[in-house]
Scaffold this motif. Structure first.
Motif, short mmCIF file in Angstrom:
data_model
loop_
_atom_site.label_atom_id
_atom_site.label_comp_id
_atom_site.label_asym_id
_atom_site.label_seq_id
_atom_site.Cartn_x
_atom_site.Cartn_y
_atom_site.Cartn_z
N SER A 271 -7.97 -73.44 -3.43
CA SER A 271 -8.71 -73.06 -2.23
C SER A 271 -7.79 -72.17 -1.40
CB SER A 271 -9.14 -74.28 -1.40
OG SER A 271 -8.05 -74.82 -0.68
N LYS B 111 -18.61 -68.61 1.80
CA LYS B 111 -18.90 -67.42 1.00
C LYS B 111 -17.67 -66.89 0.28
CE LYS B 111 -22.99 -67.73 2.69
NZ LYS B 111 -24.01 -68.45 1.88
N ILE B 112 -16.50 -67.27 0.78
CA ILE B 112 -15.25 -66.87 0.14
C ILE B 112 -14.33 -68.08 0.07
CG2 ILE B 112 -13.17 -65.44 0.33
CD1 ILE B 112 -14.84 -63.37 1.81
N THR B 113 -13.77 -68.32 -1.11
CA THR B 113 -12.73 -69.33 -1.28
C THR B 113 -11.60 -68.64 -2.07
OG1 THR B 113 -12.24 -71.56 -2.04
CG2 THR B 113 -13.84 -70.31 -3.35
N GLY B 114 -10.84 -69.37 -2.83
CA GLY B 114 -9.78 -68.70 -3.58
C GLY B 114 -8.70 -69.66 -4.04
N GLN C 11 -5.13 -65.56 -3.11
CA GLN C 11 -6.06 -64.62 -3.73
C GLN C 11 -7.48 -65.10 -3.46
OE1 GLN C 11 -4.93 -62.96 -7.51
NE2 GLN C 11 -7.03 -63.01 -8.26
N ALA C 12 -8.27 -64.23 -2.86
CA ALA C 12 -9.64 -64.61 -2.49
C ALA C 12 -10.58 -64.53 -3.69
CB ALA C 12 -10.14 -63.70 -1.37
N VAL C 13 -11.57 -65.41 -3.68
CA VAL C 13 -12.63 -65.43 -4.69
C VAL C 13 -13.96 -65.50 -3.96
CG1 VAL C 13 -13.69 -66.72 -6.57
CG2 VAL C 13 -11.19 -66.52 -6.45
N GLU C 14 -14.82 -64.54 -4.21
CA GLU C 14 -16.13 -64.51 -3.56
C GLU C 14 -17.10 -65.45 -4.28
OE1 GLU C 14 -19.68 -61.34 -2.32
OE2 GLU C 14 -17.87 -60.65 -3.34
N ILE C 15 -17.87 -66.16 -3.51
CA ILE C 15 -18.92 -67.01 -4.07
C ILE C 15 -20.24 -66.24 -3.98
CG2 ILE C 15 -20.14 -69.21 -3.93
CD1 ILE C 15 -17.67 -70.40 -2.60
N ASP D 213 -23.87 -67.72 -8.27
CA ASP D 213 -22.86 -68.63 -8.80
C ASP D 213 -23.36 -70.06 -8.87
OD1 ASP D 213 -20.50 -67.30 -9.61
OD2 ASP D 213 -19.94 -66.91 -7.53
N LYS E 109 -14.11 -68.64 -12.08
CA LYS E 109 -13.52 -67.61 -11.24
C LYS E 109 -12.19 -68.07 -10.64
CE LYS E 109 -17.66 -65.16 -9.51
NZ LYS E 109 -18.42 -64.84 -8.27
#
Length: 210
Positions: free
Chosen positions: A121, A141-144, A163-167, A171, A179
């Protein structure tokens, strides 16, 4: 405080602590073999002797220190043995990769600034267990992923890199997990390479790379 630097006489040495499948261990191992890590994995520490990560290490010729918590009266007792194994191999950096035991000052204090963990996260959001599920349920909307120093708290150490990961709307929890794991595979070897190259500078909770 500066990142640890190692002379050219020997490779930078890391120990990986893991308890499960060992996917991040394998990523680090592959990166080391490809010359991208700038470091050599000299030891796997695992509290579950039957875990798949142990077989990965054995196939790769990586030495293992295996133990079971229930065989010791206190956590400090097995950590003292681990510390001896680390010292014997002149380990420069401890890399936690799915290690499912809390750490005591025996190791945390001895390797202050030289022990890192990866968390799925963007800390300080969603610390602790099931961070991916926490983020999903919260509806962000964004985690990582976050790589941080270990300070003895629950995912509370200073942040090294994120590092961000978009949801995306399409998904699922499962696709989000994929991801996140892809981001982990990308970020963790990079951070280890920074330590190996002596690029990490630590000033309290402020960490810079360069």
């Amino acid at each position: 405080m500066t990142g640890h630097t190692v002379g050219s006489q020997r490779p930078y040495r890391i120990a990986v602590f893991a308890s499960g499948q060992g996917s991040n261990f394998q990523t680090l191992l592959d990166s080391s073999r490809e010359g991208k890590l700038g470091a050599e994995i000299v030891l796997l520490v695992c509290n579950k002797p039957e875990a798949p990560v142990v077989e990965r290490a054995r196939r790769a010729g990586v030495e293992c220190f295996l133990f079971e918590k229930k065989a010791y009266a206190r956590r400090e007792d097995y950590e003292a043995e681990i510390a001896q194994e680390l010292e014997r191999r002149s380990v420069d950096l401890i890399v936690l990769a799915g290690y499912m035991l809390l750490l005591t000052p025996v190791l945390v204090d001895a390797y202050q600034g030289r022990m890192i963990n990866i968390h799925p996260s963007l800390l300080p959001s969603f610390p602790g267990k099931d961070a991916i599920g926490q983020a999903w349920e919260y509806g962000v909307k964004i985690t990582g992923v976050t790589v941080h120093l270990v300070d003895g708290g629950m995912d509370t150490g200073p942040v090294i890199a994120q590092q961000a990961v978009e949801i995306a709307p399409e998904d699922t929890v499962e696709s989000l997990e994929e991801k996140i794991h892809a981001a982990e595979r990308d970020l963790y070897p990079q951070v280890v390479s920074w330590f190996a190259a002596g690029k990490v500078r630590i000033d309290g909770r402020r960490i810079t790379v360069g």
